[in-house]
Structure formats: structure tokens, C-alpha cells
Write an enzyme that holds these catalytic residues in place. Structure first.
Site: not given
Ligand code: ADP
Ligand code: MG
Length: 538
Positions: A63, A96-97, A388
């Protein structure tokens, strides 16, 4: 001539100051460094980080905001990046990322514009124009959903959980989150404060569950009380069921031994009256925010009450919302009308701790998600993932607008911005293009973190978007381009607008600074220089 002049000191000797281009460069480098630390965690295949604090506590997380909060960052510009993550967390609860790496990329690209001697104010202007256009594009491509579109909402919840420690149970957790949100939504406005997250390790994640009511980490006031009450009629008291105020240490001096007995008799009688008053209301369960005297506990247990004392105020409020009870602060106000209802109230042991479950409430306005996991670290990471998920679903319910993820919407905005940039001239155009390019960091990083070649994939992705496949995104499993919408990778619009906004804000803020003047910290052995080494000018 100037060479002969005495230097003029306008600051105390121990102040540190860097100005002009080197200040800007230093700040940008620090901000990029922070963004780079979380980069590898983005997306379902992102890695986790293990963080150990000064007292040896360890957390393992994916996270963004949790990582940055734990890092105890010192540099002022770097701290601003942490602020981006924090704002994103507060506003949406997820993304957040994404927000942080976009901010980092905006600054990285600004840096190369600066190297081409483009003035920061022009970059800022271009970034502002691009920000507005990006928001407009996002709004335009977003899709409207219905409040009760459970299927899409569940997909949104799952997208938030994918790649986190809770992944194995993502369908189940997301379903619980959607149901929880629907309970706490009134007139289209979800109030997620009414979702209590209760966690306890010692069982598998799959056994996490939604409780249609409230779980509190308390036990019965007296062991003689029943452990389980069906068809509970619940009295909620914000008053002590005591005569002596235990919060004030008063002393009563009684010299005559007979008077002691008299005193105790009166006390007992008063407690008995209080218990009778509660009984008269028709209640069989009591939640009391204050204390319950031992004698009163005994009377209550004789009358087969299940009573819990010293319940936290926040739990009282949730209990009241879940059961429909009115919290009274005067026993005279307690009546049948102020009672709440639950089909089941019981004390249950989870691990080595007792919890009170107020379950099966009829149409509860507050609910609990009980999170389980094998160990404490797992439970905590599951909690972050569920939060989240809850945040994303709530955001989608609230704005009713969602977009495709997996890099799809970032590339779509980027494409629009590139076309838009060409309507501008000169340096401004370059700045807008830089902004557009910065958004590519999301799919690029998703590809990188999944072990695929980012350059090839990005090129393929762009050409799909050129062919108007607006939801074309990256499939992290096989490194192909797929329709993110059909894959169920859906996110609330707000994640993206907030990320674009806060990333732009912080980039602009950092670009505006051309002078950093810092008071030296009170000397601590080993404390570093907040501005980095060697760069002080005065
Ligand atoms: P954040 O802290 O930004 O939410 P995450 O590690 O949760 O970071 O990653 C979010 C990113 O991963 C988003 O761009 C989302 O669209 C992408 N994402 C989530 N699930 C999938 C998936 N199954 N396939 C491809 N991309 C995904
Ligand atoms: Mg996320």
C-alpha cells in the site's frame, strides 16, 4: 569590485540555504526518489515492501500510503510527495501509488524541460492547461453506473484487492464490501464511517465475514450473565449504573460501625432501583458507555440480562445505528421506545479474546466487516486491502462514474492530450506533451512490474487506442493488450481525477520554489542535513 566586498549574511550562521536552479534540482530529485520507492508496488503483480520501525515492529505492505507514512521522510520536497499519497488516501482511499508515481513522472519530465532552458512558469502554465484537459477527458470517457449495479461494484472492489495479501478471497471480500456499502448508503450517499472493521488473526482470510450489526471487543460484565440472547431488546445507556462515582476519588468517613451497614443498604437499594427501571423498559441486553457497579452486575445477572460496560463512544454510536436504539443519559428517559433490536446478541471467543457480536439486525445502518487471516501481518494487510476496496466502491456509488483500469484510461487521456498539445505553440506545447507522456508511467510500470517489456507493450497499447479501443489495457497475466472493462478491471472515476489533481498540484508547487531556507535542526547525533550534502550556498 564586488569581489572586494564583504559577504553579507542575512541569516543566522547555521541556517542552510540553496537557491535558484540548484534548489529546484535538489527538490525535484528528492521528490522523484520518493516516487521511485513505491513504483515497484504498483498493480496486481507489484512487489511488497517490508518496513521495520525504530522499535523493531515490522509491516509488510503493498500500500503506497502505508509505505510512505512508515518511511519517516525528512526532505521537505519529498514530504510533499507523501502529502499527495495522504490526500489521495483521505479523498478516495485508494490510488495512492498511482498518484505518487504520476507526480514523480511530471517532475522528471519537467526536469528535462528545465534542462532545455524552459522557464518553470511556462512548464507550470502548460501543466495547468493539460490538467484541465485531462479532467475533461476523464469525465467524458467515464461510464455512468446505477447505484445498485452490484456486479460492477463487485468488480471495482475486486480490482482494489487484486495483488494484495487478500487476493485469494477477493470475490468474497468484495461482495461483503458491496453489501456493507449498501447498508450504510442513504440517498445515494454512503457513510463509510458506519462500517466497522474488526480484525483478529488465527483463521484463514476466506473466513472473513460481514456481520449485519456490530462486533465489539468486550465481554459480558459478569460471568453469571447469559452468553447468548436471542431476539434481543437492547438498552443503550450513557450513564453510570453506579452510585459512587468511580471517576472521582472521594472519601467518606464513617465512625459508627452501624452506619456502615446503613450506608451499604441504601446504596444497594438505589442500585436495585436502577436495575428495576432498566428491567421495566423491557430490555434484556444493556450496552453501557460508563461503568456498572459490581452489585448491579450481580442483580442484572440474576435477572438474566446480558450487559456490557465501558463500551467505547464510537461503538455506542454504531450500535445505535445498527439496532435502532436511542442512547439515553437518564434512566427516566429509558422506555420501550428507546430500545434497539437484534435477532442475536452473543459473546464469542475468537482466539483467546472475547467479542460481543450484535448480529442479524433488521436493516442495520451500521455493519462490521470481520477480518481474519493467519497471522497479525496478514490481517493488517487484508485490512488495508479491504479499506481500499470499501473506499473505491463508496466512491463509485457516490459519483456513479467509473473508468477502465489496467492503464487504459491513462493512455486514453495521454492520447487526447497529445492531439490537444498540437493546437498550442512553442514551449507551452512541449509542456503539455510532457504532461501527456507522464501519464504513460502507469501502464509502463504495470508492464514492468509484471515482468513484461514496457516499450513493446506501450507501443501496442498506444496503437490499440489509436484504433479507438478506449479500454484497451495491459493484461498482467500474459502481457497482452486486453479490454480492461471486459476483464473486470474497473475503477471509480474519482481515483483518477484525484490522482491527476494532486499529482499536478504537488508538481506545480515544487516547480515554483527557487529558494529553500532551512533552520538547522537542534543537533542530534547522526542527524542528516535536510537539504542534502554539499549544496548549501551560504
Ligand atoms: P494504487 O495504490 O495506485 O491503487 P495498486 O497497487 O492498487 O496501486 O495498483 C493499481 C493499478 O493496478 C491501477 O492502475 C489498476 O488499474 C491496476 N490493476 C488492478 N487490477 C488489475 C488487473 N487485474 N489487471 C491489470 N491491471 C490492474
Ligand atoms: Mg489500489
Amino acid at each position: 569590485m564586488t569581489n572586494n566586498m564583504q559577504p553579507i549574511f542575512i541569516l543566522p550562521e547555521d541556517y542552510q540555504r540553496i537557491s535558484g536552479k540548484s534548489a529546484l534540482k535538489n527538490n525535484i530529485s528528492a521528490a522523484i526518489a520518493v516516487a521511485d520507492t513505491v513504483r515497484t508496488t504498483l498493480g496486481p503483480k507489484g512487489m511488497d515492501k517490508m518496513l521495520v520501525d525504530s522499535s523493531g515492529n515490522t509491516i509488510i505492505t503493498n500500500d503506497g500510503v502505508a509505505i510512505l507514512e512508515e518511511m519517516e521522510i525528512e526532505h521537505p520536497a519529498a514530504k510533499m510527495i507523501v502529502e499527495v499519497a495522504r490526500t489521495q488516501e483521505e479523498e478516495v482511499g485508494d490510488g495512492t501509488t498511482t498518484a505518487v508515481i504520476i507526480a514523480g513522472e511530471l517532475l522528471k519530465n519537467a526536469q528535462s524541460l528545465l534542462e532545455q532552458n524552459i522557464h518553470p512558469s511556462i512548464i507550470i502554465k502548460g501543466y495547468r492547461i493539460a490538467q484541465a484537459k485531462a479532467l475533461e477527458t476523464l469525465k467524458m470517457i467515464s461510464v455512468e453506473i446505477k447505484e445498485k449495479d452490484t456486479e460492477t461494484l463487485e468488480k471495482i472492489g475486486e480490482t482494489a484487492i487484486t495483488g494484495k495479501g487478500a487476493e485469494i478471497a477477493k470475490e468474497h471480500l468484495s461482495r461483503s464490501a458491496v453489501k456493507a456499502i449498501s447498508r450504510v448508503t442513504e440517498n445515494g450517499e454512503p457513510d463509510i464511517d458506519n462500517i466497522k472493521i474488526c480484525k483478529k488473526h488465527g483463521d484463514s482470510v476466506e473466513n472473513s465475514e460481514l456481520i449485519e450489526g456490530v462486533v465489539i471487543d468486550k465481554e459480558r460484565a459478569h460471568s453469571g450473565m447469559p452468553k447468548k440472547v436471542e431476539n434481543a431488546r437492547i438498552a443503550m445507556l450513557d450513564l453510570p449504573v453506579e452510585i459512587r462515582d468511580t471517576e472521582i476519588d472521594a472519601k467518606i468517613q464513617i465512625t459508627d460501625p452501624e452506619k456502615i451497614q446503613q450506608f451499604l443498604d441504601v446504596e444497594e437499594k438505589m442500585l436495585r432501583e436502577m436495575v428495576n427501571k432498566i428491567e421495566k423498559s423491557g430490555a434484556n441486553v444493556i450496552f453501557c458507555q460508563k461503568g456498572i457497579d459490581e452489585i448491579a452486575q450481580f442483580f442484572l445477572s440474576q435477572k438474566r440480562f446480558l450487559a456490557v460496560r465501558r463500551v467505547k463512544k464510537s461503538d455506542m454510536e454504531k450500535l445505535s445505528k445498527a439496532t435502532g436504539a436511542t442512547i439515553v443519559n437518564n434512566l427516566e428517559e429509558l422506555s420501550q421506545k428507546s430500545l434497539g433490536h437484534a435477532r442475536l446478541v452473543q459473546e464469542k471467543k475468537i482466539g483467546n479474546e472475547n467479542f460481543i457480536f450484535v448480529e442479524k439486525c433488521n436493516n442495520p445502518k451500521a455493519v462490521t466487516i470481520l477480518i481474519r487471516g493467519a497471522t497479525e501481518h496478514v490481517v493488517e494487510e487484508v485490512e488495508r486491502a479491504v479499506k481500499d476496496s470499501v473506499g473505491d466502491i463508496a466512491s463509485a456509488v457516490k459519483s456513479r462514474r467509473v473508468v477502465g483500469g489496467a492503464g487504459a484510461c491513462e493512455i486514453e487521456i495521454s492520447k487526447e492530450l497529445m492531439g490537444f498539445a498540437s493546437t498550442f505553440k512553442g514551449k507551452e506545447q512541449l509542456a503539455i506533451e510532457s504532461f501527456a507522456k507522464s501519464l504513460e508511467v502507469v501502464p509502463k510500470t504495470l508492464a514492468e512490474n509484471s515482468g513484461f517489456d514496457p516499450i513493446d507493450l506501450l507501443a501496442e497499447l498506444k496503437s490499440a487506442h489509436e484504433k479507438s479501443e478506449i479500454w484497451a489495457g495491459i493484461s498482467v497475466l500474459d502481457g497482452k493488450i486486453t479490454d480492461s472493462w471486459k476483464q473486470g478491471v474497473i475503477e471509480p472515476l474519482k481515483i483518477k481525477t484525484q490522482a491527476v489533481n494532486s499529482a499536478t498540484e504537488v508538481a506545480v508547487m515544487i516547480l515554483r520554489v527557487d529558494d529553500v531556507i532551512a533552520a538547522s535542526k537542534k543537533k542530534q547525533p547522526g542527524a542528516g542535513n535536510p537539504l542534502g550534502e554539499e549544496q548549501q550556498e551560504q
